[in-house]
Structure formats: C-alpha cells, structure tokens
Design a protein around this motif. Structure first.
Motif, PDB file in Angstrom:
ATOM      1  N   ALA A  19       0.813  -1.215   0.000  1.00  0.00           N
ATOM      2  CA  ALA A  19       0.000   0.000   0.000  1.00  0.00           C
ATOM      3  C   ALA A  19       0.848   1.268   0.000  1.00  0.00           C
ATOM      4  N   GLU A  20       2.108   1.146   0.423  1.00  0.00           N
ATOM      5  CA  GLU A  20       2.983   2.325   0.515  1.00  0.00           C
ATOM      6  C   GLU A  20       3.770   2.579  -0.766  1.00  0.00           C
ATOM      7  N   LEU A  21       3.702   1.677  -1.740  1.00  0.00           N
ATOM      8  CA  LEU A  21       4.439   1.897  -2.993  1.00  0.00           C
ATOM      9  C   LEU A  21       4.032   3.247  -3.586  1.00  0.00           C
ATOM     10  N   GLY A  22       5.013   4.081  -3.904  1.00  0.00           N
ATOM     11  CA  GLY A  22       4.745   5.418  -4.421  1.00  0.00           C
ATOM     12  C   GLY A  22       4.602   6.482  -3.346  1.00  0.00           C
ATOM     13  N   TYR A  23       4.850   6.108  -2.083  1.00  0.00           N
ATOM     14  CA  TYR A  23       4.668   7.048  -0.964  1.00  0.00           C
ATOM     15  C   TYR A  23       5.557   8.283  -1.110  1.00  0.00           C
ATOM     16  N   LEU A  24       6.814   8.067  -1.484  1.00  0.00           N
ATOM     17  CA  LEU A  24       7.725   9.207  -1.644  1.00  0.00           C
ATOM     18  C   LEU A  24       7.278  10.086  -2.801  1.00  0.00           C
ATOM     19  N   GLY A  25       6.837   9.454  -3.877  1.00  0.00           N
ATOM     20  CA  GLY A  25       6.349  10.216  -5.021  1.00  0.00           C
ATOM     21  C   GLY A  25       5.134  11.073  -4.673  1.00  0.00           C
ATOM     22  N   ARG A  26       4.293  10.550  -3.803  1.00  0.00           N
ATOM     23  CA  ARG A  26       3.083  11.278  -3.416  1.00  0.00           C
ATOM     24  C   ARG A  26       3.352  12.361  -2.383  1.00  0.00           C
ATOM     25  N   HIS A  27       4.288  12.111  -1.461  1.00  0.00           N
ATOM     26  CA  HIS A  27       4.356  12.958  -0.282  1.00  0.00           C
ATOM     27  C   HIS A  27       5.697  13.640  -0.006  1.00  0.00           C
ATOM     28  N   PHE A  28       6.810  13.171  -0.569  1.00  0.00           N
ATOM     29  CA  PHE A  28       8.094  13.744  -0.147  1.00  0.00           C
ATOM     30  C   PHE A  28       8.187  15.188  -0.629  1.00  0.00           C
ATOM     31  N   PRO A  29       8.459  16.139   0.286  1.00  0.00           N
ATOM     32  CA  PRO A  29       8.310  17.557  -0.061  1.00  0.00           C
ATOM     33  C   PRO A  29       9.542  18.238  -0.650  1.00  0.00           C
TER      34      PRO A  29
END
Length: 346
Positions: A19-29
């Motif tokens: 479920a976390e795949l792409g987390y950095l792409g979505r949220h890393f600022p």
C-alpha cells in the motif's frame, strides 16, 4: 488560537509495504533532498529510492530487504516530519520504534538529513548482509487492551527458559505496546512457537527479512556500524529525543559521543522499550497530539496501547482510548489519508 503541542513518533522496519508503494512520489516535499539520498544509493551501487518507490509493482523480496527498506522508511518518515504544519503544531519531542530511532535523530536535528540517511542506509545494509537470526511477534494483551502484567510475565518466563537451553537463543527484542517482539536464532524462535498457544490464528507471527534486532547476536553489526559511521556525524539535537530506554537527550545538554555510542551500541544489541519511550513522552511532555509519521499505519495501535498501559489520562482499556480519540483526536497517523491533514493542515 494557540498551537497544539505534539510528540512525533517515527516507525521502524516492516512499515513500507504494498500500500505504501509510491509514498515518496506522493508525499516527499523536497526533490533536492531526495536526489541527494539517491546519489548516496547510486554511489554504493544500490537501486535509488526513486526507482524503488516508483516501481510498477511491489516486491516483497526487493522492497522489504533491510538494504532497501531502511532507506525507504527513513525518507518517508523524514518527508512526513518536514510536512507537519508548524503554524498550528509545535513539535516538543521526537521518538521512534527500532530503526525509527535513526529517523528520530534526523527529525530532531542530531543528524543532518543526508547524514541521517547515511546512518539508516548503512545499518540496514549491514544487517541485511549479515542477516543474523530472526524475529517474531506475539501479543500479551487481549482485544480490550486491558493491562495483563501476569500474562506478560508468563510469556517472558517462557522466553527466559528457552534462552537458557543449550544451543538456543531467544530474547525480548522490542517491548511494543501490547505486543512482544522476540528475536533469536532458529532454534529459539521455533521453540517459542511450539511452547505457546496460538492467538487469532496469526500469532506467534514470523517477520520476514528481519534479523535478531536488539539482541547480543547483532554485536558484529554494531561493531561494523561503529567502524563505518564516525562520531562526528552526530551533533546536538534541536528537539528533545526519547530513546529506546526511555532516556531523554536534551538540546544543548547532549554528549555527542555518548549519543553515537548509544545509537551504535546499546540500541543495536539490547532490548528496545518502545512502550516506555511513549510513557515517558506522555508524562514528560504531556502533548496534545502524538503524530505517527508514515510510512504505514501499524504503529498507531502500539502507541495507543502504550498510553493505556501507562494509564495516561485515565485511559484504562481500548474503549477508554477510543472514547478519548473520538471526542478529540489524540493520535494522528500520517500514513492514513483521512488523518494526514490533521498534521499537514492540507
């Protein structure tokens, strides 16, 4: 309107999953910071975080390996910390679970972001290369979360009895709210699995790609870590840090050498008492909020259980916590889309 105060809690291994795949792409600022992390990985001949996080599909074999998971989790945690709305929230202290200690060091300012990533990535890589022993998790609280010290004592007695057997190693790795995370060699883990009654058809549950963290079996990894990571990486924290013993490292009063020694010594080879860290955070800082950064959503339960076990604000069981949470949110999990905005203001 006055700011709310918050203790930030950084998650450990096992929190970056499908479920976390792409987390950095979505949220890393901060694209520049992520690129710096990627350069470290590239220089070490490792897949970049951008490539791992941007993969088409999640791979248990790839994404949960210590040399990949540690970097992904560190970056997701730090990105979430940087995303907290400081106009409305004052962070008064930082703590973490297990490898979340490395993230906490960076969030609190004791390690610069790139140096914090270096520490987390190096230790994850060393642990994966050695992969000494394993871990399992087993609950001692019932569904109501009502404290049951006799049950906990009994289970730890089983652990001690197994550890005393010839050619068996087993120890408490992490005191994690209502869960005991145990670590040891295969003989020790297998003996425990055979000695206790199964719970909910799931426990005791082995943790994949996990070594015997926070036990003396990790002494060689700790030694390699001290050789690879010099003490001068560590500086004074800008925020109070609560470690895996419940000790507080204060700004302007921290012995940097001692912080390095704890991080690459005791923290690696001795039990990590997350439950105590949360109790100390509650009692010492009395925050309005406990903000659990991403990735993942699994640590929130352990924070809530730890507060119940500490009898904080009269919350004596799960129902007491839920009533308090519903009246006014106390626990914010940034890995949950519906709660994230309570921390980011967006």
């Amino acid at each position: 309107m006055s700011k709310k105060t918050a203790v930030v809690v950084c998650p450990g291994r096992g929190t970056y999953n499908k479920a976390e795949l792409g987390y950095l792409g979505r949220h890393f600022p901060d694209a520049g910071m992520l690129a710096a992390f990627d350069r470290q990985r590239d220089a070490a001949g490792q897949d970049t975080l951008s490539a791992l996080d941007g993969a088409e599909r999640f791979s248990m074999a790839t994404h949960t390996r210590g040399d990949n998971a540690s970097g992904l989790i560190f970056a997701a945690t730090l990105g979430d910390f940087l995303s907290i709305d400081r106009e409305d929230i004052e962070v008064v202290a930082v703590t973490g679970n297990s490898m979340g200690w490395y993230s906490a060091l960076a969030c609190a300012g004791a390690l610069a972001p790139e140096e914090g990533f270096r520490v987390a990535n190096t230790m994850g890589t060393l642990m994966q290369a050695a992969l000494i022993g394993g871990q399992l998790v087993h609950p001692f609280l019932g569904d109501d979360w009502r404290p049951d010290p006799a049950r906990k004592t009994g289970l730890l007695g089983v652990v001690a009895e197994i550890d005393a057997r010839p050619d068996h190693t087993l120890a408490l790795s992490i005191d994690l709210g209502g869960m005991l995370v145990l670590a040891g060699d295969e003989a020790g883990l297998k003996a425990f699995e055979g000695a206790v009654e199964p719970v909910d058809g799931r426990f005791p549950m082995r943790l994949g790609n996990h070594a015997a963290f926070h036990t003396h079996l990790q002494a060689p990894v700790a030694e390699q870590g001290r050789a690879a990571l010099p003490a001068d990486l560590f500086g004074q924290p800008a925020l109070p840090l609560i470690d895996g013993r419940g000790a507080v490292w204060w700004p302007h009063a921290t012995d940097n050498q001692a912080l390095w020694d704890y991080t690459l010594g005791h923290q690696v080879t001795e039990s990590y008492d997350f439950t105590r860290a949360i109790a100390v955070a509650a009692r010492e800082f009395a925050p309005d909020l406990f903000i659990v950064t991403g990735p993942g959503t699994t640590l929130g339960g352990a924070v809530a259980q730890s507060l119940v076990l500490a009898d904080w604000r009269g919350m004596g069981d799960k129902a007491g916590f839920k009533a308090r949470q519903e009246a006014e949110p106390l626990l914010v999990s940034m890995g949950m889309a519906e709660q994230r905005g309570l921390a980011t203001g967006q």
